[in-house]
Write a protein that holds these residues in place. Structure first.
Motif, PDB file in Angstrom:
ATOM      1  N   GLY A   1      38.067  33.926  37.351  1.00 56.56           N
ATOM      2  CA  GLY A   1      38.851  35.842  37.426  1.00 56.56           C
ATOM      3  C   GLY A   1      38.553  35.958  38.944  1.00 56.56           C
ATOM      4  N   VAL A   2      36.831  36.672  38.994  1.00 57.21           N
ATOM      5  CA  VAL A   2      36.061  37.315  40.316  1.00 57.21           C
ATOM      6  C   VAL A   2      35.972  36.425  41.249  1.00 57.21           C
ATOM      7  CG1 VAL A   2      34.632  38.801  40.728  1.00 57.21           C
ATOM      8  CG2 VAL A   2      36.191  39.026  39.034  1.00 57.21           C
ATOM      9  N   ALA A   3      36.446  36.754  42.843  1.00 60.97           N
ATOM     10  CA  ALA A   3      35.802  36.378  44.088  1.00 60.97           C
ATOM     11  C   ALA A   3      35.854  37.225  45.215  1.00 60.97           C
ATOM     12  CB  ALA A   3      36.998  34.595  44.687  1.00 60.97           C
ATOM     13  N   ALA A   4      34.290  37.851  46.101  1.00 62.39           N
ATOM     14  CA  ALA A   4      34.458  38.650  46.741  1.00 62.39           C
ATOM     15  C   ALA A   4      33.962  38.269  47.673  1.00 62.39           C
ATOM     16  CB  ALA A   4      34.457  40.131  45.997  1.00 62.39           C
ATOM     17  N   LEU A   5      34.288  38.350  48.902  1.00 62.01           N
ATOM     18  CA  LEU A   5      33.115  38.210  50.124  1.00 62.01           C
ATOM     19  C   LEU A   5      33.114  39.561  51.171  1.00 62.01           C
ATOM     20  CD1 LEU A   5      31.448  36.297  51.809  1.00 62.01           C
ATOM     21  CD2 LEU A   5      33.458  35.387  52.836  1.00 62.01           C
TER      22      LEU A   5
ATOM     23  N   ARG B   1      37.085  39.362  51.943  1.00 57.52           N
ATOM     24  CA  ARG B   1      37.860  38.633  51.481  1.00 57.52           C
ATOM     25  C   ARG B   1      38.020  38.098  49.682  1.00 57.52           C
ATOM     26  NH1 ARG B   1      36.181  33.999  54.319  1.00 57.52           N
ATOM     27  NH2 ARG B   1      38.197  34.251  55.546  1.00 57.52           N
ATOM     28  N   GLY B   2      38.867  38.433  49.003  1.00 58.91           N
ATOM     29  CA  GLY B   2      38.808  38.924  47.488  1.00 58.91           C
ATOM     30  C   GLY B   2      39.666  38.819  46.276  1.00 58.91           C
TER      31      GLY B   2
ATOM     32  N   THR C   1      39.210  42.231  59.272  1.00 60.22           N
ATOM     33  CA  THR C   1      40.563  41.940  58.556  1.00 60.22           C
ATOM     34  C   THR C   1      39.917  41.696  57.026  1.00 60.22           C
ATOM     35  OG1 THR C   1      39.492  39.982  60.413  1.00 60.22           O
ATOM     36  CG2 THR C   1      41.417  39.526  58.363  1.00 60.22           C
ATOM     37  N   GLN C   2      41.417  41.826  56.818  1.00 60.75           N
ATOM     38  CA  GLN C   2      41.510  41.718  54.651  1.00 60.75           C
ATOM     39  C   GLN C   2      42.212  40.412  54.025  1.00 60.75           C
ATOM     40  OE1 GLN C   2      42.270  44.171  51.168  1.00 60.75           O
ATOM     41  NE2 GLN C   2      41.332  44.807  52.760  1.00 60.75           N
ATOM     42  N   GLU C   3      41.649  39.528  53.690  1.00 58.53           N
ATOM     43  CA  GLU C   3      42.018  38.500  53.358  1.00 58.53           C
ATOM     44  C   GLU C   3      42.893  38.611  52.078  1.00 58.53           C
ATOM     45  OE1 GLU C   3      40.771  35.023  54.422  1.00 58.53           O
ATOM     46  OE2 GLU C   3      40.626  35.599  56.551  1.00 58.53           O
ATOM     47  N   LEU C   4      43.337  38.327  50.722  1.00 60.88           N
ATOM     48  CA  LEU C   4      43.314  38.493  49.299  1.00 60.88           C
ATOM     49  C   LEU C   4      44.027  36.834  48.345  1.00 60.88           C
ATOM     50  CD1 LEU C   4      43.637  40.658  47.163  1.00 60.88           C
ATOM     51  CD2 LEU C   4      46.572  40.791  47.158  1.00 60.88           C
ATOM     52  N   LEU C   5      43.159  37.115  47.538  1.00 56.51           N
ATOM     53  CA  LEU C   5      42.803  35.666  47.157  1.00 56.51           C
ATOM     54  C   LEU C   5      43.589  35.342  45.764  1.00 56.51           C
ATOM     55  CD1 LEU C   5      39.108  34.547  47.977  1.00 56.51           C
ATOM     56  CD2 LEU C   5      40.911  33.689  49.296  1.00 56.51           C
ATOM     57  N   ASP C   6      44.119  34.357  45.272  1.00 58.70           N
ATOM     58  CA  ASP C   6      44.823  34.522  43.515  1.00 58.70           C
ATOM     59  C   ASP C   6      43.480  34.064  42.722  1.00 58.70           C
ATOM     60  OD1 ASP C   6      46.534  33.649  41.706  1.00 58.70           O
ATOM     61  OD2 ASP C   6      47.004  31.657  42.256  1.00 58.70           O
TER      62      ASP C   6
END
Length: 313
Positions: A212-216, A233-234, A263-268
């Motif tokens: 449930g958690v991912a961040a970079l 990215r998270g 840059t920012q990218e959102l993950l599910d």
């Protein structure tokens, strides 16, 4: 950790020390799938037999409760030994594997290890992070996942420098949606300060991952277009504080004279079933684990999910 064929730890270490030097060995791979659990102290004496060692991939499993403290002390012994005997080392990849479902599984058995809730999430020892940082001073690539925390790694001495380091990958438990943005920002500012000690740096990645958690946080330079970029990215939106952005802009301007893109990218978060999934979705550029090991982690997670569903039926 059993003693194996030796009567004591001392006799085992003496056995290693009596072996001849083997300069032909330049790369060592100790994956998570192994026929034995290597003690870090034994590895220290083994590595010392390989004076031309240039690359190490080491994927130990984490310990639980009191054993973790003992192993952390052995990790310090190992990395101090590398500093002393493996001066030719250029690439070091350490990935301490774990599985979030194991604590619950162990408690189902009569002699299972009692694991408190606070121990489910690994808390890296600052002393281990510090000795890994010292070991990395002569490296070209370092990836240290879960065995260290970036917030500890960046707490350096003013004299430390990394003249050859081009790629750095670290994990940090601060990269969680419920952690203080101020603490995260302080770590990222410290990262920018340490980056000034790394004149060859091309990529720095600080990440975290579990169910449930991912961040970079990723810093990368592109020499062909004379540009530097920071990517977040998270699984949650993180707004970088202006002080963090200014610190990295100052670093890029000082060392390259280029502009810095953000840059920012959102993950599910629903797609992140394990730290293995996090690695895949975060698209880490630096190698943090052997591809076959990552594949096994993700397969294991799917298998354990199936077991859990059967037990709940």
């Amino acid at each position: 950790m059993e003693e194996g064929p030796f009567d004591s730890e001392q006799s085992e270490l003496q056995w290693w020390d009596r072996l001849p030097s083997v300069p032909a060995i330049t790369t060592l791979l100790l994956r998570q799938q192994n026929r034995r659990r290597w003690k870090p102290k034994s590895l220290a004496h083994m590595f010392a037999r390989f004076p031309r060692l240039q690359e190490v991939h080491y994927e130990p499993w984490r310990e639980w409760n009191f054993k973790q403290g003992l192993t952390d002390r052995q990790y310090q012994y190992l990395f101090k030994s590398i500093q002393r005997f493996n001066g030719n080392l250029k690439r070091l990849v350490v990935f301490e594997n774990f599985n979030q479902q194991y604590p619950r599984s162990m408690q189902r058995f009569p002699f299972g290890v009692e694991v408190s809730r606070r121990d489910i999430i690994r808390k890296p020892a600052p002393a281990v992070s510090r000795v890994v940082a010292l070991t990395s001073l002569k490296l070209e690539h370092l990836a240290a996942s879960f065995i260290v925390d970036a917030s500890h790694f960046f707490n350096i001495e003013p004299s430390w420098e990394w003249p050859n380091l081009a790629s750095l990958v670290l994990t940090s438990k601060l990269l969680e949606p419920d952690k203080s943005p101020t603490e995260i920002g302080a770590m990222l500012q410290a990262a920018a300060a340490v980056a000034t000690k790394m004149p060859q740096l091309k990529t720095m990645e600080i990440w975290n991952g579990r169910k449930g958690v991912a961040a970079l946080f990723k810093y990368q330079v592109f020499h062909d277009v004379q540009q530097a970029r920071i990517i977040w990215r998270g699984t949650w939106e993180y707004i970088m504080e202006p002080s963090v952005v200014r610190a990295w802009e100052a670093f890029v301007q000082q060392h390259h004279g280029w502009r810095l893109d953000l840059t920012q990218e959102l993950l599910d978060e629903a797609a992140i079933k394990s730290h293995g999934d996090a690695i895949g979705y975060l698209m880490l550029s630096g190698q943090v684990i052997r591809p076959i090991s990552l594949q096994q982690i993700r397969i294991e997670q799917r298998a354990l999910k199936g077991v859990g569903q059967c037990q709940n039926d």
